[in-house]
Design an enzyme around this catalytic site. Structure first.
Site, PDB file in Angstrom:
ATOM      1  N   ASN A  51     -38.173  68.647  19.393  1.00  0.00           N
ATOM      2  CA  ASN A  51     -39.351  68.418  18.834  1.00  0.00           C
ATOM      3  C   ASN A  51     -39.384  67.997  17.380  1.00  0.00           C
ATOM      4  O   ASN A  51     -39.930  68.044  16.337  1.00  0.00           O
ATOM      5  CB  ASN A  51     -41.067  69.387  18.676  1.00  0.00           C
ATOM      6  CG  ASN A  51     -41.120  68.993  20.424  1.00  0.00           C
ATOM      7  OD1 ASN A  51     -40.763  68.303  20.897  1.00  0.00           O
ATOM      8  ND2 ASN A  51     -41.171  70.354  20.317  1.00  0.00           N
ATOM      9  N   HIS A 137     -52.710  67.429  26.103  1.00  0.00           N
ATOM     10  CA  HIS A 137     -51.716  68.463  26.045  1.00  0.00           C
ATOM     11  C   HIS A 137     -52.757  70.107  27.403  1.00  0.00           C
ATOM     12  O   HIS A 137     -53.849  69.909  26.888  1.00  0.00           O
ATOM     13  CB  HIS A 137     -51.746  68.748  24.784  1.00  0.00           C
ATOM     14  CG  HIS A 137     -50.778  70.504  25.140  1.00  0.00           C
ATOM     15  ND1 HIS A 137     -51.066  71.214  24.428  1.00  0.00           N
ATOM     16  CD2 HIS A 137     -49.105  69.939  24.455  1.00  0.00           C
ATOM     17  CE1 HIS A 137     -50.209  72.144  24.248  1.00  0.00           C
ATOM     18  NE2 HIS A 137     -48.532  70.947  24.360  1.00  0.00           N
ATOM     19  N   GLU A 180     -54.282  62.976  22.684  1.00  0.00           N
ATOM     20  CA  GLU A 180     -53.594  62.699  21.860  1.00  0.00           C
ATOM     21  C   GLU A 180     -53.015  61.826  20.999  1.00  0.00           C
ATOM     22  O   GLU A 180     -53.838  60.548  21.640  1.00  0.00           O
ATOM     23  CB  GLU A 180     -52.537  63.206  22.499  1.00  0.00           C
ATOM     24  CG  GLU A 180     -51.706  64.600  22.517  1.00  0.00           C
ATOM     25  CD  GLU A 180     -51.039  65.163  23.883  1.00  0.00           C
ATOM     26  OE1 GLU A 180     -50.134  64.612  23.625  1.00  0.00           O
ATOM     27  OE2 GLU A 180     -51.275  65.767  24.436  1.00  0.00           O
ATOM     28  N   SER A 184     -47.512  63.690  24.239  1.00  0.00           N
ATOM     29  CA  SER A 184     -46.094  64.623  24.245  1.00  0.00           C
ATOM     30  C   SER A 184     -44.879  64.212  25.239  1.00  0.00           C
ATOM     31  O   SER A 184     -43.840  64.791  25.336  1.00  0.00           O
ATOM     32  CB  SER A 184     -45.826  65.500  23.852  1.00  0.00           C
ATOM     33  OG  SER A 184     -47.268  66.145  25.548  1.00  0.00           O
ATOM     34  N   ASP A 209     -55.418  64.814  18.549  1.00  0.00           N
ATOM     35  CA  ASP A 209     -54.359  66.037  18.509  1.00  0.00           C
ATOM     36  C   ASP A 209     -53.303  64.592  18.028  1.00  0.00           C
ATOM     37  O   ASP A 209     -52.126  64.713  18.900  1.00  0.00           O
ATOM     38  CB  ASP A 209     -54.190  66.119  19.205  1.00  0.00           C
ATOM     39  CG  ASP A 209     -52.887  67.366  19.916  1.00  0.00           C
ATOM     40  OD1 ASP A 209     -51.983  67.217  18.402  1.00  0.00           O
ATOM     41  OD2 ASP A 209     -53.104  68.095  20.715  1.00  0.00           O
ATOM     42  N   HIS A 212     -47.196  65.190  17.894  1.00  0.00           N
ATOM     43  CA  HIS A 212     -45.834  64.621  18.124  1.00  0.00           C
ATOM     44  C   HIS A 212     -45.780  63.453  16.776  1.00  0.00           C
ATOM     45  O   HIS A 212     -44.960  62.727  16.131  1.00  0.00           O
ATOM     46  CB  HIS A 212     -45.525  63.771  18.383  1.00  0.00           C
ATOM     47  CG  HIS A 212     -45.949  64.822  19.898  1.00  0.00           C
ATOM     48  ND1 HIS A 212     -44.406  66.103  20.537  1.00  0.00           N
ATOM     49  CD2 HIS A 212     -46.745  65.669  20.608  1.00  0.00           C
ATOM     50  CE1 HIS A 212     -44.341  67.194  20.676  1.00  0.00           C
ATOM     51  NE2 HIS A 212     -45.570  66.990  21.316  1.00  0.00           N
ATOM     52  N   LYS A 241     -43.314  71.139  14.853  1.00  0.00           N
ATOM     53  CA  LYS A 241     -42.539  69.836  15.689  1.00  0.00           C
ATOM     54  C   LYS A 241     -41.863  69.108  14.058  1.00  0.00           C
ATOM     55  O   LYS A 241     -41.098  69.822  13.305  1.00  0.00           O
ATOM     56  CB  LYS A 241     -43.369  69.243  15.850  1.00  0.00           C
ATOM     57  CG  LYS A 241     -44.329  69.987  17.222  1.00  0.00           C
ATOM     58  CD  LYS A 241     -44.945  68.787  18.548  1.00  0.00           C
ATOM     59  CE  LYS A 241     -45.110  70.362  19.113  1.00  0.00           C
ATOM     60  NZ  LYS A 241     -46.397  69.972  20.339  1.00  0.00           N
TER      61      LYS A 241
HETATM   62  C1  LIG Z   1     -46.846  71.374  21.263  1.00  0.00           C
HETATM   63  C2  LIG Z   1     -48.357  70.962  21.368  1.00  0.00           C
HETATM   64  C3  LIG Z   1     -49.836  71.990  21.244  1.00  0.00           C
HETATM   65  C4  LIG Z   1     -49.467  73.225  20.669  1.00  0.00           C
HETATM   66  O1  LIG Z   1     -48.723  73.303  19.417  1.00  0.00           O
HETATM   67  P1  LIG Z   1     -48.174  74.222  18.947  1.00  0.00           P
HETATM   68  O2  LIG Z   1     -47.929  74.342  17.418  1.00  0.00           O
HETATM   69  O3  LIG Z   1     -46.410  74.746  19.481  1.00  0.00           O
HETATM   70  O4  LIG Z   1     -48.501  75.483  19.694  1.00  0.00           O
HETATM   71  C5  LIG Z   1     -50.175  70.720  21.192  1.00  0.00           C
HETATM   72  N1  LIG Z   1     -50.621  69.418  20.810  1.00  0.00           N
HETATM   73  C6  LIG Z   1     -49.242  68.710  21.862  1.00  0.00           C
HETATM   74  C7  LIG Z   1     -50.312  67.634  21.863  1.00  0.00           C
HETATM   75  C8  LIG Z   1     -48.215  68.854  21.338  1.00  0.00           C
HETATM   76  O5  LIG Z   1     -47.392  68.533  22.181  1.00  0.00           O
END
Ligand SMILES: *Cc1c(COP(=O)(O)O)cnc(C)c1O
Length: 389
Positions: A51, A137, A180, A184, A209, A212, A241
């Site tokens: 990522n 997620h 999101e 993801s 969220d 990404h 990421k």
């Molecule tokens: C990766 C991810 C997370 C978690 O993030 P980390 O910092 O890796 O724990 C949360 N939400 C989504 C949509 C993700 O892809």
């Protein structure tokens, strides 16, 4: 004495079942820095699984930024930030993130997982209804469950379905929509303008969220909402990421952010991030906001478009760095990843329960740092690996 349950026997049986179903998960070992070329289990490969969208994770400027923090603060935060673990580096990073996102306040979390669980359990409670996209997620799902609110899962990106659920929740104490923005495992975009319109019409709060999307989309990489001029009630982003470091954050109003100190158990009952990690994130943020960041985003979008033109059935939004290639069958997706690995190209195969049954897929993660040669090699290997099916 006869033991009723042996953890060991149960674990062995469960592992055997997972292996038989082609769902056993085993991590590989990386030597050296993250990048588009890595050494995986001792073999050099082109890396299409990370990522690290802007190619910052292995950037020496980030390591450099940790030196003075390491000298001043040492490594460990020592305690929860609420006790004596609140280093100036944390506070400075929160201020820098708030300035970047143009929001009143930001609270750091140790991970995106902890941010989603902390935010949802702080803001939603029994009597509330949380409306959650079905492809959200795992950390959002777990946050919803732990909140004790009523959970209504709506069909992916289906605003009609969401509106029906919002109508049905009219008598709830509070309605919270969570989604999101750049999904993801599918690389597609939420209609954040539509979500905002529905939230306004039905007096609901919106939590997004942007794990990404931050660093990658929008002006200065501020995410999809910023790209479209939408201001959600809470924006969650991760630093692990595109920013290439570690940790996560929630950006919101001052009161919401202050409430998190008092309600978010994943924040209160957990040791603060090592201050050096916060220092590295601040350096990453400077790069992300700079003209170099703009150039990296342009490169990434261009490479994503080119990749989709070259690979049949590549999914996701046109310029999205996440490219799903749905294979369907669990065993087949793992066979394809093995064939790719034989050609020194690593792509992660994703199986249920991470994705819905029957949609096992390759999840390709592109980076601004991929060279044209690496992408040619990857496209060639993908064509061969998938053709052999
Ligand atoms: C990766 C991810 C997370 C978690 O993030 P980390 O910092 O890796 O724990 C949360 N939400 C989504 C949509 C993700 O892809």
């Amino acid at each position: 004495m006869v033991r009723a349950v042996s953890l060991d026997d149960d674990a062995s049986r469960e592992l055997a079942e997972l292996a038989a179903a082609h769902r056993l998960r085993v991590p590989r070992i990386v030597d050296g820095r993250q990048g588009t070329a890595i050494t995986l289990d001792g073999v050099p490969v082109v890396n299409l699984a990370s990522n690290d969208y802007l190619g910052l994770a292995g950037d020496p400027r980030l390591t450099e930024a940790t030196r003075s923090a390491l000298e001043n603060d040492g490594l460990g935060a020592g305690a929860s930030r609420l006790v004596v673990g609140n280093h100036r580096e944390h506070v400075q990073l929160e201020a820098a993130l708030a300035a970047w996102l143009q929001r009143p306040a930001v609270r750091l979390f140790n991970t995106g997982y902890a941010a989603n669980v902390g935010v949802l359990t702080s803001l939603a409670r029994a009597g509330d209804v949380v409306l959650s996209d079905e492809l959200n997620h795992a950390s959002i799902i777990d946050g919803c469950r732990l909140s004790r609110a009523t959970i209504r899962v709506f069909a992916h990106a289906d605003l009609g379905a969401l509106e029906r659920e919002l109508r049905g929740a009219a008598s709830a104490r509070r309605r919270i929509v969570v989604s999101e923005t750049l999904f993801s495992m599918d690389g597609d975009l939420a209609d954040v303008e539509g979500l905002t319109r529905l939230c306004r019409a039905h007096d609901a709060a919106l939590i997004v969220d942007e794990a990404h999307a931050v660093g990658v989309l929008g002006p200065e990489g501020r995410g999809l909402c910023a790209a479209l001029g939408v201001v959600p009630d809470v924006l969650i982003g991760t630093l692990g990421k595109a920013l290439g470091t570690f940790g996560a954050f929630a950006a919101a109003s001052r009161s919401v952010v202050d409430l998190l100190w008092n309600r978010a158990r994943t924040l209160v009952f957990s040791t603060g991030l090592p201050p050096v990690v916060a220092a590295a994130s601040r350096a990453a943020l400077e790069i992300v906001r700079s003209s170099e960041g703009d150039e990296r985003r342009r490169q990434l979008a261009r490479k994503a478009r080119g990749f989709r033109e070259a690979v049949a059935n590549a999914g996701g939004a046109a310029e999205s760095a996440i490219v799903p290639l749905v294979i369907g069958d669990d065993r087949e997706v793992m066979a394809v990843t093995d064939r790719l690995l034989a050609e020194r190209v690593f792509v992660q195969g994703i199986r249920p329960p991470t994705v819905p049954e029957g949609t096992a897929r390759l999840r390709i993660g592109l980076s601004a740092a991929h060279t044209e040669d690496q992408l040619r090699q990857a496209v060639e290997a993908l064509r061969n690996a998938v053709r052999q099916r």
